[in-house]
Enzyme design. Sequence first.
Site, short mmCIF file in Angstrom:
data_model
loop_
_atom_site.label_atom_id
_atom_site.label_comp_id
_atom_site.label_asym_id
_atom_site.label_seq_id
_atom_site.Cartn_x
_atom_site.Cartn_y
_atom_site.Cartn_z
CB THR A 12 -0.91 0.00 1.25
OG1 THR A 12 -1.90 -0.97 1.34
CG2 THR A 12 -1.56 1.32 1.74
N GLY A 51 -10.24 -2.80 3.12
CA GLY A 51 -9.25 -3.02 4.04
C GLY A 51 -9.12 -1.52 5.06
N GLY A 87 0.12 -3.02 5.65
CA GLY A 87 0.44 -4.10 6.22
C GLY A 87 -1.08 -4.72 6.45
N GLY A 90 -4.29 -4.97 7.01
CA GLY A 90 -5.49 -4.06 7.63
C GLY A 90 -6.37 -4.29 8.63
N1 ASP Z 1 -2.99 -2.41 4.46
C1 ASP Z 1 -3.64 -2.87 3.15
C2 ASP Z 1 -5.00 -3.60 3.17
O1 ASP Z 1 -5.17 -4.22 4.25
C3 ASP Z 1 -2.59 -4.00 2.53
C4 ASP Z 1 -1.24 -3.69 2.72
O2 ASP Z 1 -0.96 -2.61 3.15
O3 ASP Z 1 -0.54 -4.71 2.53
O4 ASP Z 1 -5.66 -3.70 2.48
#
Ligand code: ASP
Length: 338
Positions: free
Chosen positions: A191, A221, A243, A245
């Site tokens: 992200t 997310g 990360g 979510g």
């Molecule tokens: N935070 C994002 C989500 O959960 C995914 C990520 O940052 O890897 O959609």
Amino acid sequence: MDPLSRRSFLKAAGPAVAAPCFVPRRRRAARPAAVSSANGLVSVEIAVRKMLEGVPPVDAAVLGVEPVENDPDDMTVGYGGLPNADGIVELDSCVMDGRSGLAGAVACLRNIKNPAQVALQVMRRTDHVLMVGEGALQFARMHGFTEENLLTEKARKAWVAWRERLSDKDDWVDPEENGEFGKDFVRTTGTIHVGCVDANGDVGGCTTTSGLAFKIPGRVGDSPLIGCGNYVDNEVGVAGSTGRGEAVIVTNGGHRVVGYMADGKSPTDACLAALRDVVRFTKVQRLLRADGRPDFQVKFYAINKAGEIGSAALYPTRYARATEAGAELADAAALFEG
Ligand code: ASP
């Protein structure tokens, strides 16, 4: 001459993590300042340059993320992002502006490669905060955004490889050779969050993503949720996350980091305190490693109103930051080793 304009190597560099590190001349708090996930080295450089030109922090953050949204090689954001379980790219984004206290967001948005721009329009042109799915797409069409197929060949092949090896009990067969997504294929996560504070101490932030790769269609997310993947309090600062979510949503991570900064913690300490809360909320076995630690990554990024920049993650990682003196990648503080 604008000191940043001499950083020609940064202009030439894509948003890749491998871009060369630059050590700023100054390390003390300085405004304007920007912080980002590691895929945003070019983004923080753009955001600071735009704020020096007088662009408000929230707009600077959105302009910063744009090249990453447009980059087909970043498979976690915008065009070229990994699709949902049905092979359809669904994007999430939100923006928040400290000066007005307003926010805008879109979730499960299809066919528009710059969801952060759409979120900015939701904030500026509606009395709402969050628009989803077909309604968000209609709104984007109304404001002249061009629709296109966001699924690149690389992302389509990754989806097919994932689908074929999902189960040995269905009729899809895992071919012996899966091309570039062979045995080593790992599900990419990522992200981009960009947080900004300008010379006046005004604050803005933006987060944009294609979300969890191969998610169940309709899954949203943390990234488009105000108080989770992005939060701004103009009296305090800005915080965002990348990360897992789900872990950030249940802890209201962005809001929590800003709250800890309001209590007087430095940006990095505030990120670490919020990560301890993530750990505290992680109780079910399937989310824990054998050593009892979370079996996933969460990263927080923060800047306070003074321009102090910080970042911390559950496990070691890097992040991007910039001031007028330049942009660089730096090690985030880590709650746990490796
Ligand atoms: N935070 C994002 C989500 O959960 C995914 C990520 O940052 O890897 O959609």
